[in-house]
Design a protein around this motif. Structure first.
Motif, PDB file in Angstrom:
ATOM      1  N   ASN A 122      63.143 -32.749  50.232  1.00 58.27           N
ATOM      2  CA  ASN A 122      63.724 -33.717  49.499  1.00 58.27           C
ATOM      3  C   ASN A 122      63.375 -33.778  48.130  1.00 58.27           C
ATOM      4  O   ASN A 122      64.271 -34.086  47.046  1.00 58.27           O
ATOM      5  N   ARG A 123      62.165 -33.647  47.816  1.00 62.50           N
ATOM      6  CA  ARG A 123      61.657 -33.551  46.424  1.00 62.50           C
ATOM      7  C   ARG A 123      62.559 -32.525  45.482  1.00 62.50           C
ATOM      8  O   ARG A 123      62.609 -32.816  44.579  1.00 62.50           O
ATOM      9  N   THR A 133      57.414 -33.999  51.543  1.00 63.47           N
ATOM     10  CA  THR A 133      58.624 -34.685  51.695  1.00 63.47           C
ATOM     11  C   THR A 133      59.362 -33.707  52.835  1.00 63.47           C
ATOM     12  O   THR A 133      59.083 -32.427  52.830  1.00 63.47           O
ATOM     13  N   LEU A 193      72.220 -36.956  51.666  1.00 65.98           N
ATOM     14  CA  LEU A 193      71.134 -36.573  50.327  1.00 65.98           C
ATOM     15  C   LEU A 193      72.054 -36.419  49.111  1.00 65.98           C
ATOM     16  O   LEU A 193      71.503 -37.099  48.078  1.00 65.98           O
ATOM     17  N   LEU A 239      63.419 -42.556  48.229  1.00 57.99           N
ATOM     18  CA  LEU A 239      62.646 -41.215  48.784  1.00 57.99           C
ATOM     19  C   LEU A 239      61.898 -41.719  49.759  1.00 57.99           C
ATOM     20  O   LEU A 239      61.006 -42.332  49.901  1.00 57.99           O
ATOM     21  N   LEU A 295      72.121 -38.841  45.720  1.00 56.60           N
ATOM     22  CA  LEU A 295      71.424 -38.336  44.496  1.00 56.60           C
ATOM     23  C   LEU A 295      72.283 -38.518  43.238  1.00 56.60           C
ATOM     24  O   LEU A 295      71.996 -39.024  42.372  1.00 56.60           O
ATOM     25  N   VAL A 336      63.453 -43.669  40.773  1.00 52.44           N
ATOM     26  CA  VAL A 336      63.055 -43.258  42.344  1.00 52.44           C
ATOM     27  C   VAL A 336      62.345 -44.331  42.609  1.00 52.44           C
ATOM     28  O   VAL A 336      61.178 -44.530  42.317  1.00 52.44           O
ATOM     29  N   GLU A 367      69.300 -46.930  42.048  1.00 48.39           N
ATOM     30  CA  GLU A 367      68.173 -46.046  42.183  1.00 48.39           C
ATOM     31  C   GLU A 367      68.257 -45.034  43.377  1.00 48.39           C
ATOM     32  O   GLU A 367      69.212 -45.287  44.191  1.00 48.39           O
ATOM     33  N   PHE A 368      67.302 -44.238  43.550  1.00 47.82           N
ATOM     34  CA  PHE A 368      67.546 -43.300  44.638  1.00 47.82           C
ATOM     35  C   PHE A 368      66.052 -43.762  45.432  1.00 47.82           C
ATOM     36  O   PHE A 368      64.997 -43.914  44.944  1.00 47.82           O
ATOM     37  N   LEU A 412      65.770 -33.573  44.719  1.00 49.68           N
ATOM     38  CA  LEU A 412      65.998 -34.570  43.741  1.00 49.68           C
ATOM     39  C   LEU A 412      65.547 -33.892  42.452  1.00 49.68           C
ATOM     40  O   LEU A 412      66.382 -34.149  41.443  1.00 49.68           O
ATOM     41  N   ASP A 413      64.605 -33.033  42.120  1.00 45.10           N
ATOM     42  CA  ASP A 413      64.485 -32.218  40.837  1.00 45.10           C
ATOM     43  C   ASP A 413      65.483 -31.404  40.357  1.00 45.10           C
ATOM     44  O   ASP A 413      65.954 -31.227  39.376  1.00 45.10           O
ATOM     45  N   ARG A 449      68.256 -33.752  39.136  1.00 45.04           N
ATOM     46  CA  ARG A 449      67.709 -34.440  37.820  1.00 45.04           C
ATOM     47  C   ARG A 449      68.194 -33.134  36.663  1.00 45.04           C
ATOM     48  O   ARG A 449      68.474 -33.455  35.666  1.00 45.04           O
TER      49      ARG A 449
END
Length: 328
Positions: A260-261, A220, A192, A209, A196, A277, A206-207, A264-265, A268
């Motif tokens: 997972n979120r 998630t 993961l 999810l 990312l 995404v 892109e990713f 992701l955050d 970023r």
């Protein structure tokens, strides 16, 4: 100690090899460089480019090895489903060849790179070492099989002491004492955080999810991320703790997962990239929660993760990623 590291040019194997050298051990490495990198090797370690099946050529009775740390093997879950024969040959047959050489040479210590992905449960509870083992793919099945082989070898010989370290999600990067930057790089990439980072760095458009309707705090999946430097520390502690005739299993994780979120955050935020995404349906077989209970390692090895913060893990991985793709 004089130690043999199999798969020592790979991600986790190279980090451990460097740490062993820094600790003053004499290190030799076997790796066929099919997925590892020569640049990862410690300069003071003796390197043998060969298959794990040839371990007996190095691990001879006269060589005087005090221990083996076994990382060599194939690791991609999807590939193992499509080509299970490769995984039987590399992971099981290769480990059998290594165990025969260990027995013939009378080596007293073995550390095996295993996996927490062999466990099954209710999708909510952290896995300890007593959790049910029910592998869902050939890769995890080979790791579980090798654990059984090692257990039998320890019981039969009463000379060999071993520990299987069941990792959860290894991540992060390490700058070694000699200035080598070691990080995660696979082709194709299936983990993961580096996926990312590839989206953040523009190496993929892109990713995706997978699954946003799990019974978790943000819908998630929750996973346990463990910094590779902390994994390396556990190997050295286990090497000192194992006893003849015993095979111990230790789960290694942070014990508190991230969704997972959340990952992701964090990516970023660390990278400053607001990459696209795409939301997709759940992948078959993905549990809602997969985290480790590492109490046994804490109590018996005195191990604890020192780099548990997700921002630190992602920042370390991002530094390696930018270096890897610089100029591309």
């Amino acid at each position: 100690m004089k130690l043999l590291v199999t798969g020592g040019a790979g991600y986790i194997g190279s980090v451990v090899a460097h740490k062993l050298v820094t600790a003053g051990h004499e290190v030799e490495i076997i790796d066929n460089l099919s997925t590892g990198f020569a640049a990862n090797l410690p300069t003071s370690a003796r390197f043998h480019r060969m298959s794990i099946h040839q371990a007996a050529d190095i691990l001879t009775p006269a060589a005087g090895f005090d221990g083996v740390l076994h990382f060599a093997g194939s690791i991609e879950v999807a590939e193992s489903v499509g080509n299970p024969d490769k995984y039987w040959a590399n992971n099981i047959e290769g480990s059998l060849a290594l165990l025969r050489a260990i027995r013939a040479a009378g080596v007293p210590r073995l550390i095996f790179s295993s996996t927490g992905s062999m466990y099954t449960g209710d999708g909510k509870t952290a896995f300890d070492e007593t959790a049910e083992v029910r592998p869902k793919n050939p890769y995890a099945a080979t790791k579980a099989t090798v654990d059984q082989l090692i257990n039998g070898e320890c019981g039969a010989s009463q000379v060999l002491g071993a520990a299987s370290l069941r990792y959860f999600n290894a991540c992060g990067s390490v700058l070694t004492a000699d200035g080598t930057h070691l990080g995660e790089r696979h082709d194709p990439e299936s983990h993961l955080i580096p996926i990312l980072l590839q989206a953040a760095g523009g190496q993929r458009p892109e990713f995706t999810l997978f699954g946003t309707d799990y019974e978790t705090r943000d819908g998630t999946c929750i996973r346990d991320y463990i910094h590779v430097a902390d994994l390396a520390s556990a190997h050295l502690l286990a090497l000192d703790a194992i006893a003849p005739g015993r095979h111990e299993i230790y789960n290694l994780g942070n014990g508190a997962g991230h969704t997972n979120r959340e990952v992701l955050d964090t990516v970023r935020k660390v990278t400053g990239s607001n990459f696209p995404v795409r939301l997709a349906e759940r992948r078959p077989g993905d549990p809602a929660v997969c985290i480790a209970a590492s109490d046994k390692a804490h109590q018996e090895l005195g191990w604890k993760p020192d780099h548990a913060d997700l921002d630190t893990i992602v920042s370390d991985a991002w530094r390696f990623h930018r270096e890897l793709y610089a100029g591309s």
